[in-house]
Motif scaffolding. Structure first.
Motif, PDB file in Angstrom:
ATOM      1  N   HIS A 124       0.785  -1.247   0.000  1.00 41.32           N
ATOM      2  CA  HIS A 124       0.000   0.000   0.000  1.00 41.32           C
ATOM      3  C   HIS A 124       0.818   1.298   0.000  1.00 41.32           C
ATOM      4  O   HIS A 124       0.261   2.368  -0.219  1.00 41.32           O
ATOM      5  CB  HIS A 124      -1.075  -0.013   1.112  1.00 41.32           C
ATOM      6  CG  HIS A 124      -0.564   0.160   2.497  1.00 41.32           C
ATOM      7  ND1 HIS A 124      -1.323   0.744   3.498  1.00 41.32           N
ATOM      8  CD2 HIS A 124       0.626  -0.167   3.065  1.00 41.32           C
ATOM      9  CE1 HIS A 124      -0.616   0.744   4.616  1.00 41.32           C
ATOM     10  NE2 HIS A 124       0.554   0.197   4.382  1.00 41.32           N
ATOM     11  N   ASP A 160      -4.355  -0.588   8.188  1.00 39.73           N
ATOM     12  CA  ASP A 160      -2.957  -0.696   8.601  1.00 39.73           C
ATOM     13  C   ASP A 160      -2.633   0.528   9.482  1.00 39.73           C
ATOM     14  O   ASP A 160      -3.243   1.581   9.329  1.00 39.73           O
ATOM     15  CB  ASP A 160      -2.089  -0.704   7.340  1.00 39.73           C
ATOM     16  CG  ASP A 160      -0.623  -0.964   7.623  1.00 39.73           C
ATOM     17  OD1 ASP A 160      -0.176  -2.105   7.452  1.00 39.73           O
ATOM     18  OD2 ASP A 160       0.084  -0.009   8.005  1.00 39.73           O
ATOM     19  N   GLY A 161      -1.682   0.382  10.375  1.00 42.23           N
ATOM     20  CA  GLY A 161      -1.322   1.499  11.255  1.00 42.23           C
ATOM     21  C   GLY A 161      -0.717   2.687  10.534  1.00 42.23           C
ATOM     22  O   GLY A 161      -0.671   3.796  11.068  1.00 42.23           O
ATOM     23  N   HIS A 162      -0.228   2.446   9.311  1.00 43.06           N
ATOM     24  CA  HIS A 162       0.364   3.517   8.496  1.00 43.06           C
ATOM     25  C   HIS A 162      -0.599   3.918   7.381  1.00 43.06           C
ATOM     26  O   HIS A 162      -1.359   3.088   6.889  1.00 43.06           O
ATOM     27  CB  HIS A 162       1.667   3.030   7.864  1.00 43.06           C
ATOM     28  CG  HIS A 162       2.688   2.543   8.856  1.00 43.06           C
ATOM     29  ND1 HIS A 162       2.794   1.225   9.223  1.00 43.06           N
ATOM     30  CD2 HIS A 162       3.626   3.225   9.563  1.00 43.06           C
ATOM     31  CE1 HIS A 162       3.768   1.095  10.129  1.00 43.06           C
ATOM     32  NE2 HIS A 162       4.282   2.295  10.353  1.00 43.06           N
ATOM     33  N   ASP A 247      -0.341  -3.996  12.295  1.00 44.81           N
ATOM     34  CA  ASP A 247       0.481  -3.039  13.042  1.00 44.81           C
ATOM     35  C   ASP A 247      -0.312  -1.903  13.698  1.00 44.81           C
ATOM     36  O   ASP A 247       0.273  -0.962  14.225  1.00 44.81           O
ATOM     37  CB  ASP A 247       1.611  -2.475  12.164  1.00 44.81           C
ATOM     38  CG  ASP A 247       1.130  -1.917  10.853  1.00 44.81           C
ATOM     39  OD1 ASP A 247      -0.094  -1.806  10.640  1.00 44.81           O
ATOM     40  OD2 ASP A 247       1.992  -1.573  10.011  1.00 44.81           O
ATOM     41  N   GLY A 289       1.119  -4.564   6.609  1.00 45.46           N
ATOM     42  CA  GLY A 289       2.143  -4.678   7.646  1.00 45.46           C
ATOM     43  C   GLY A 289       1.681  -5.478   8.854  1.00 45.46           C
ATOM     44  O   GLY A 289       0.616  -6.112   8.843  1.00 45.46           O
ATOM     45  N   TYR A 291       4.027  -6.389  12.745  1.00 47.15           N
ATOM     46  CA  TYR A 291       5.405  -6.779  13.052  1.00 47.15           C
ATOM     47  C   TYR A 291       5.583  -7.434  14.404  1.00 47.15           C
ATOM     48  O   TYR A 291       6.703  -7.762  14.776  1.00 47.15           O
ATOM     49  CB  TYR A 291       6.317  -5.549  12.863  1.00 47.15           C
ATOM     50  CG  TYR A 291       6.089  -4.975  11.490  1.00 47.15           C
ATOM     51  CD1 TYR A 291       6.596  -5.625  10.365  1.00 47.15           C
ATOM     52  CD2 TYR A 291       5.251  -3.863  11.281  1.00 47.15           C
ATOM     53  CE1 TYR A 291       6.315  -5.159   9.088  1.00 47.15           C
ATOM     54  CE2 TYR A 291       4.964  -3.392  10.013  1.00 47.15           C
ATOM     55  CZ  TYR A 291       5.499  -4.052   8.921  1.00 47.15           C
ATOM     56  OH  TYR A 291       5.208  -3.608   7.654  1.00 47.15           O
TER      57      TYR A 291
HETATM   58 ZN   LIG Z   1       1.962  -0.518   8.330  1.00 43.44          ZN
END
Ligand SMILES: [Zn+2]
Length: 343
Positions: A124, A160-162, A247, A289, A291
């Protein structure tokens, strides 16, 4: 096995995904998928998986520039950014990852049920002309482009966290795609403010909820219930695609978000319900992601359990967001989007 015909083959996976390695200590490691597969096996959720073919050059070029594709294919050893390296085998595995995404979309259209693409490398952050943030080709965007040959409206939900800057760039001028993202504000890649709503024909079709650190379950529910779901109801997508990042979990070492494993399940359940009510069940989920190996494995397995109507015992269930730390971010995004949608 315990898997009925109905639950077989919800998963797309290729063994070659384990051969992609940035460097031995990189967080986007083969162990991520390994942990997910082990968790699915031990939870008796595996059923079976479909093995994809590589995406074609034409598929990749539907999103990326010829110069960039040529760079990934022919540079040998090199770098894209400080976190994203090129190796001789990168191209081959990246096109298999995109191929996995395409297969998930096609199967879900055909069978009107959810498919989870357990793919690496993720996608992404990849823009038309560049990779970055561990990503090379934008798997979910390539799948969306393929679907748009037959469909007119696709929704992408990216939690996603980002921020998915690549997906946002690719569709920012498109009225055929609504891109909705929750992400932590202030971390990589630094994009995705609430007041960026898309451009031209795409104005109002990019929906960003940039959360402060510490935002967890209640913030995510509010974003979905008060913003994403009403937009979905009005946009009436023919299919929902999800950029799934483990994430945003409180255990994740790369972000400061605080979703619990229960929060993940509830959020996925809300998406699954929307897909059933609005798109006849057409839903494809793309691994981005994530992790913390065990937490990510738990929430991926938990999502697949949701799709199969099963219960999974959860280990990472601390809920720390009773006050909804991200509620102001949701209110701001609602305010911005009240010119485009009934909220
Ligand atoms: Zn991410």
């Amino acid at each position: 096995m315990g898997a009925s015909d109905d639950t077989l083959y919800m998963i797309i996976y290729h063994p070659k995904y384990l051969e992609h390695m940035q460097d031995p200590y990189h967080p986007e490691s083969p162990q991520r998928l390994d942990a997910i597969l082990k968790k699915l096996e031990s939870s008796e959720l595996m059923g079976g998986c479909l093995v994809p073919e590589a995406a074609t050059k034409e598929d990749i070029l539907s999103v990326h520039t010829p110069e960039y594709v040529d760079y990934v294919q022919n540079s040998g050893e090199g770098v894209i950014d400080s976190d994203t390296t090129l190796h001789t085998e990168t191209y081959e595995i990246a096109v298999l990852s995109a191929g996995g995404g395409l297969l998930a979309a096609r199967k879900s259209v055909e069978e009107k049920k959810p498919y989870f693409a357990l793919i690496r490398p993720p996608g992404h952050h990849a823009t038309p002309g560049s990779g970055g943030g561990f990503c090379y080709f934008n798997n979910i965007a390539i799948a969306a482009k393929e679907l748009l040959k037959e469909m007119e409206r696709i929704a992408i939900i990216d939690f996603d966290g980002h921020h998915g800057n690549g997906s946002s760039d690719i569709f920012q001028n498109s009225k055929e795609v609504v891109y909705m993202s929750t992400h932590q504000w202030g971390i990589y890649p630094g994009t995705g403010p609430a007041n960026f709503v898309g451009e031209g024909d795409g104005e109002g079709h990019i929906i960003n909820v940039p959360f402060p650190g510490g935002s967890g379950d209640f913030s995510f529910y509010k974003a979905f219930d008060e913003l994403f779901r009403p937009v979905l109801n009005q946009f009436k997508p023919e299919m929902i695609l999800v950029s799934f990042g483990g994430d945003a979990h409180y255990k994740d070492p790369l972000t400061g978000l605080a979703l619990s494993s229960f929060g993940y399940m509830d959020f996925m359940k809300k998406i699954f319900d929307a897909a059933k009510e609005l798109c006849e069940g057409r839903l494809a989920v793309y691994l981005e992601g994530g992790y913390h190996l065990q937490a990510q494995a738990e929430v991926v397995a938990g999502s697949i359990a949701v799709f199969q109507g099963k219960e999974l015992h959860m280990q990472f269930t601390d809920i720390s967001d009773q006050l909804g730390r991200g509620k102001d971010a949701v209110e701001e995004a609602k305010e911005v989007h009240s010119s485009y949608w009934k909220l």
